[in-house]
Design a protein around this motif. Structure first.
Motif, PDB file in Angstrom:
ATOM      1  N   CYS A 125      -0.194  20.628  13.047  1.00 35.29           N
ATOM      2  CA  CYS A 125      -1.162  20.223  14.172  1.00 35.29           C
ATOM      3  C   CYS A 125      -1.384  20.899  15.346  1.00 35.29           C
ATOM      4  O   CYS A 125      -2.355  20.666  16.025  1.00 35.29           O
ATOM      5  N   THR A 126      -0.388  21.763  15.617  1.00 35.87           N
ATOM      6  CA  THR A 126      -0.426  22.352  17.063  1.00 35.87           C
ATOM      7  C   THR A 126      -1.063  23.657  17.013  1.00 35.87           C
ATOM      8  O   THR A 126      -0.890  24.275  16.101  1.00 35.87           O
ATOM      9  N   LYS A 127      -1.932  24.239  18.035  1.00 43.35           N
ATOM     10  CA  LYS A 127      -2.483  25.499  17.781  1.00 43.35           C
ATOM     11  C   LYS A 127      -1.667  26.503  18.757  1.00 43.35           C
ATOM     12  O   LYS A 127      -1.750  27.587  18.893  1.00 43.35           O
ATOM     13  N   ASP A 128      -0.838  25.670  19.753  1.00 41.71           N
ATOM     14  CA  ASP A 128       0.015  26.590  20.846  1.00 41.71           C
ATOM     15  C   ASP A 128       0.981  27.491  19.962  1.00 41.71           C
ATOM     16  O   ASP A 128       1.808  26.794  19.484  1.00 41.71           O
ATOM     17  N   SER A 129       0.906  28.538  20.213  1.00 47.63           N
ATOM     18  CA  SER A 129       1.744  29.396  19.550  1.00 47.63           C
ATOM     19  C   SER A 129       3.338  29.443  19.991  1.00 47.63           C
ATOM     20  O   SER A 129       4.247  29.278  19.102  1.00 47.63           O
ATOM     21  N   TYR A 130       3.378  29.172  21.099  1.00 47.63           N
ATOM     22  CA  TYR A 130       4.732  29.036  21.888  1.00 47.63           C
ATOM     23  C   TYR A 130       5.510  27.674  21.358  1.00 47.63           C
ATOM     24  O   TYR A 130       6.453  27.379  20.922  1.00 47.63           O
ATOM     25  N   THR A 166      -1.571  31.192  11.379  1.00 45.98           N
ATOM     26  CA  THR A 166      -3.042  31.356  10.981  1.00 45.98           C
ATOM     27  C   THR A 166      -3.261  30.373   9.591  1.00 45.98           C
ATOM     28  O   THR A 166      -4.333  29.919   9.295  1.00 45.98           O
ATOM     29  N   GLU A 167      -2.403  30.260   8.737  1.00 49.32           N
ATOM     30  CA  GLU A 167      -2.456  29.627   7.422  1.00 49.32           C
ATOM     31  C   GLU A 167      -1.976  28.199   7.432  1.00 49.32           C
ATOM     32  O   GLU A 167      -1.886  27.602   6.409  1.00 49.32           O
ATOM     33  N   LEU A 168      -1.394  27.816   8.608  1.00 50.49           N
ATOM     34  CA  LEU A 168      -0.976  26.444   8.650  1.00 50.49           C
ATOM     35  C   LEU A 168      -2.082  25.439   8.772  1.00 50.49           C
ATOM     36  O   LEU A 168      -3.005  25.291   9.604  1.00 50.49           O
ATOM     37  N   ASP A 169      -2.123  24.645   7.802  1.00 49.35           N
ATOM     38  CA  ASP A 169      -3.235  23.501   7.959  1.00 49.35           C
ATOM     39  C   ASP A 169      -2.970  22.281   7.031  1.00 49.35           C
ATOM     40  O   ASP A 169      -1.685  22.359   6.380  1.00 49.35           O
ATOM     41  N   LEU A 170      -3.574  21.127   7.229  1.00 49.79           N
ATOM     42  CA  LEU A 170      -2.769  19.791   6.686  1.00 49.79           C
ATOM     43  C   LEU A 170      -2.715  19.801   5.231  1.00 49.79           C
ATOM     44  O   LEU A 170      -2.380  19.234   4.551  1.00 49.79           O
ATOM     45  N   GLU A 171      -3.464  21.016   4.509  1.00 55.83           N
ATOM     46  CA  GLU A 171      -3.690  20.993   3.024  1.00 55.83           C
ATOM     47  C   GLU A 171      -2.546  21.958   2.641  1.00 55.83           C
ATOM     48  O   GLU A 171      -2.250  22.073   1.281  1.00 55.83           O
ATOM     49  N   GLN A 208       4.608  26.099  18.738  1.00 52.42           N
ATOM     50  CA  GLN A 208       4.871  26.271  17.110  1.00 52.42           C
ATOM     51  C   GLN A 208       6.171  26.684  16.924  1.00 52.42           C
ATOM     52  O   GLN A 208       6.934  26.485  16.102  1.00 52.42           O
ATOM     53  N   GLU A 209       6.543  27.887  17.908  1.00 51.95           N
ATOM     54  CA  GLU A 209       7.635  28.538  17.623  1.00 51.95           C
ATOM     55  C   GLU A 209       8.954  27.421  17.764  1.00 51.95           C
ATOM     56  O   GLU A 209      10.086  27.613  16.983  1.00 51.95           O
ATOM     57  N   THR A 210       8.815  26.640  19.029  1.00 50.02           N
ATOM     58  CA  THR A 210       9.973  25.831  19.116  1.00 50.02           C
ATOM     59  C   THR A 210       9.929  24.720  18.210  1.00 50.02           C
ATOM     60  O   THR A 210      11.071  24.394  17.677  1.00 50.02           O
ATOM     61  N   LEU A 211       8.879  24.231  17.726  1.00 49.47           N
ATOM     62  CA  LEU A 211       8.924  23.379  16.581  1.00 49.47           C
ATOM     63  C   LEU A 211       9.520  23.781  15.230  1.00 49.47           C
ATOM     64  O   LEU A 211      10.273  23.282  14.520  1.00 49.47           O
ATOM     65  N   ARG A 212       9.182  25.381  15.098  1.00 46.65           N
ATOM     66  CA  ARG A 212       9.862  25.974  13.799  1.00 46.65           C
ATOM     67  C   ARG A 212      11.245  25.947  13.905  1.00 46.65           C
ATOM     68  O   ARG A 212      12.080  25.523  13.006  1.00 46.65           O
ATOM     69  N   GLN A 213      11.628  26.438  15.186  1.00 46.20           N
ATOM     70  CA  GLN A 213      13.409  26.378  15.349  1.00 46.20           C
ATOM     71  C   GLN A 213      13.926  25.078  15.239  1.00 46.20           C
ATOM     72  O   GLN A 213      14.920  24.827  14.625  1.00 46.20           O
ATOM     73  N   GLU A 214      13.311  24.032  15.820  1.00 47.17           N
ATOM     74  CA  GLU A 214      13.804  22.822  15.665  1.00 47.17           C
ATOM     75  C   GLU A 214      13.989  22.306  14.527  1.00 47.17           C
ATOM     76  O   GLU A 214      14.666  21.360  14.035  1.00 47.17           O
ATOM     77  N   MET A 215      12.939  22.229  13.615  1.00 47.17           N
ATOM     78  CA  MET A 215      12.764  22.128  12.234  1.00 47.17           C
ATOM     79  C   MET A 215      13.763  22.569  11.246  1.00 47.17           C
ATOM     80  O   MET A 215      14.412  22.143  10.728  1.00 47.17           O
ATOM     81  N   LEU A 216      13.969  24.029  11.648  1.00 44.44           N
ATOM     82  CA  LEU A 216      15.087  24.739  10.884  1.00 44.44           C
ATOM     83  C   LEU A 216      16.488  24.275  11.401  1.00 44.44           C
ATOM     84  O   LEU A 216      17.475  24.172  10.262  1.00 44.44           O
TER      85      LEU A 216
END
Ligand SMILES: Nc1ncnc2c1ncn2[C@@H]1O[C@H](COP(=O)(O)OP(=O)(O)OP(=O)(O)O)[C@@H](O)[C@H]1O
Ligand SMILES: [Mg+2]
Length: 476
Positions: A43-48, A119-124, A50-58
């Motif tokens: 849902c987020t467009k903010d790349s910074y 760029t390819e991240l979406d709800l689908e 996004q990076e934080t969320l990726r790290q947290e998710m991993l």
């Protein structure tokens, strides 16, 4: 299960249990957290951000992987023992849950989503769709199942530990009680040994006194019989000689001067009057000695093993005779008067020597007590009677000595209890008397006393102790 008897093992078991519950619960939480991060990432467009969320998710999913491995195979750092139970194992590796497989699939999907370009991240996104779907349904359900199973097993283990602890406690209580019982038994044995020893000492003392008295009585008896038996003859001969003198005086009234002088010299008239009196008093004294010898023999009857039918008064009298010296007035103390009030008693079946020992102990105590009072006008009363039911005889021996307080009265019959100075009393007299009256004769002995008012001992002896003993024996 002996492992739980050790407190360290109990603590370790509890810690392991807590770790399993904690980490299995965390698995559930991590799966939900990862799904949330995944949704936020899309849902987020903010790349910074996004990076934080990726790290947290991993990070969440790494921890989920480590926890999963720990739960299955063990991990000392996490305090996880591995080796799950059969039921847990089935949840992980068998249908319908196949939880392990679901966890790996989930982890794979999360990691795949983390690789998707911004760029390819979406709800689908198919990874996202999979994650959102299983995190709320089958994965959640399987994780809940395993958590509740871990919970159940933990409770069972906890219960088991508590039961073991209770058993342990009970065992320690039993062990303590057994130790107490043993200590008590030991104490009783020592006490009994002391009692037996004391009885032996007194029995020995009495039997040697008895033997000595019997020996002396026997030795005196033979020479005494020469005196006693010949006194009457002597009296007769003297009367004959006096008769002869009378005859001489009658037929020769004018005797020679030398004879007359001799008659005056010996005061023949007085001699003739006095000599029979002297012989009479010698006879009386001899009778008394004869009685004394009989009493001594009576007192020292060797009757340890056989019962006899006897007159109790004889026993009391012979005991008083032995104590005569102590009753008489002397430089240290005045006379102790004896007041007798003997009832009409039948002969009783008993061990007379042993009962004499009881009378001796009680009378000696009475004399000792009176001697404590300087210049006393002490007396000892001895009363005998039949009980109201006529089934026993009662002997009361009372003194007007200093009496006893209740503390002394409580300990009176205990072996070695004495208030007398060292070397005077052994504290055995009443303990032995109690045994003789209660154990040997099935009777009763008790005492009534108060300070300043004297002391009275009561002895009750059943008329037929043998019948009572048999009855007591058949009841057991
Ligand atoms: N008639 C009494 N008056 C006062 N005290 C008594 C009397 N009889 C017994 N006692 C008390 O009871 C104690 C125990 O008596 P017991 O006859 O058992 O032992 P003892 O006389 O001290 O020693 P033992 O008889 O062995 O020489 C005595 O020391 C005394 O204190
Ligand atoms: Mg005594």
């Amino acid at each position: 299960m002996a492992t739980y008897f050790n407190i360290d093992n109990i603590i370790t078991a509890r810690e392991i249990n807590a770790a399993i519950i904690n980490i299995s619960g965390r698995q559930r939480m991590l799966s939900q957290k990862a799904a949330l991060f995944a949704l936020k990432l899309v849902c987020t467009k903010d790349s910074y951000q996004q990076e934080t969320l990726r790290q947290e998710m991993l990070a969440a999913i790494d921890l989920m992987e480590r926890s999963h491995n720990g739960l299955i195979h063990g991990n000392p750092e996490m305090n996880l023992p591995g080796k799950p139970s059969k039921t847990v194992w089935k949840i992980y590796f068998e249908a319908p849950y196949n939880l392990s497989q679901k966890i790996w699939n989930y982890i794979t999907q999360i990691r795949a989503l983390a690789q998707v370009k911004s760029t390819e991240l979406d709800l689908e996104n198919p990874h996202l769709k999979y994650i959102l779907q299983v995190s709320e349904t089958e994965l959640l359900e399987a994780l809940d199942t395993v958590v509740s199973q871990y919970q159940k097993e933990s409770e069972a283990l906890q219960l088991h530990i508590e039961i073991k602890q209770a058993q342990l406690y009970q065992q320690s209580c039993t062990a303590t009680a057994t130790a107490h019982a043993h200590a008590k038994q030991l104490e009783e044995t020592v006490h009994n040994l002391q009692r037996t020893q004391s009885q032996l000492i007194q029995a020995e003392k009495f039997s040697s006194i008895g033997q000595m008295v019997a020996g002396v009585a026997h030795e005196i008896n033979n020479p005494f019989n020469f005196i006693y038996g010949n006194l009457q003859c002597t009296k007769d001969y003297i009367e004959d000689l006096f008769g002869l003198i009378d005859a001489y005086q009658e037929h020769y009234p004018n005797s020679l001067p030398a004879i007359k002088a001799k008659i005056d010299d010996i005061e023949l008239d007085f001699l003739q009057e006095d000599l029979p009196k002297i012989i009479d008093s010698m006879q009386m004294g001899a009778s008394r000695i004869r009685e004394i010898i009989l009493s001594l023999r009576n007192f020292s009857r060797s009757d340890r093993s056989c019962k006899q039918l006897v007159d109790l008064h004889q026993g009391i009298d012979s005991t008083l005779l032995i104590l005569r010296n102590r009753l008489k007035a002397c430089a240290d103390h005045p006379e102790v008067a004896i007041l007798k009030d003997y009832g009409n008693l039948p002969k009783i079946e008993c061990y007379p020597g042993q009962l004499n020992q009881v009378f001796m102990n009680i009378l000696s105590n009475g004399i000792d007590a009176l001697e404590e009072i300087p210049n006393h006008s002490g007396y000892i009363t001895i009363r005998t009677s039949l009980s109201s039911s006529c089934s026993s005889v009662i002997i009361q021996i009372a003194d007007n000595g200093p009496g006893m307080n209740s503390e002394i009265q409580e300990k009176l019959f205990e072996p070695f209890f004495t208030t007398k100075p060292h070397g005077k009393g052994t504290g055995l007299g009443l303990a032995i008397s109690h045994k003789i009256v209660v154990d040997t004769h099935r009777g009763r002995i008790w005492c009534e006393s108060s300070p300043g008012k004297g002391t009275e001992f009561w002895i009750e002896i059943p008329l037929q102790p043998s019948a009572i003993m048999q009855e007591a024996g058949s009841k057991n």
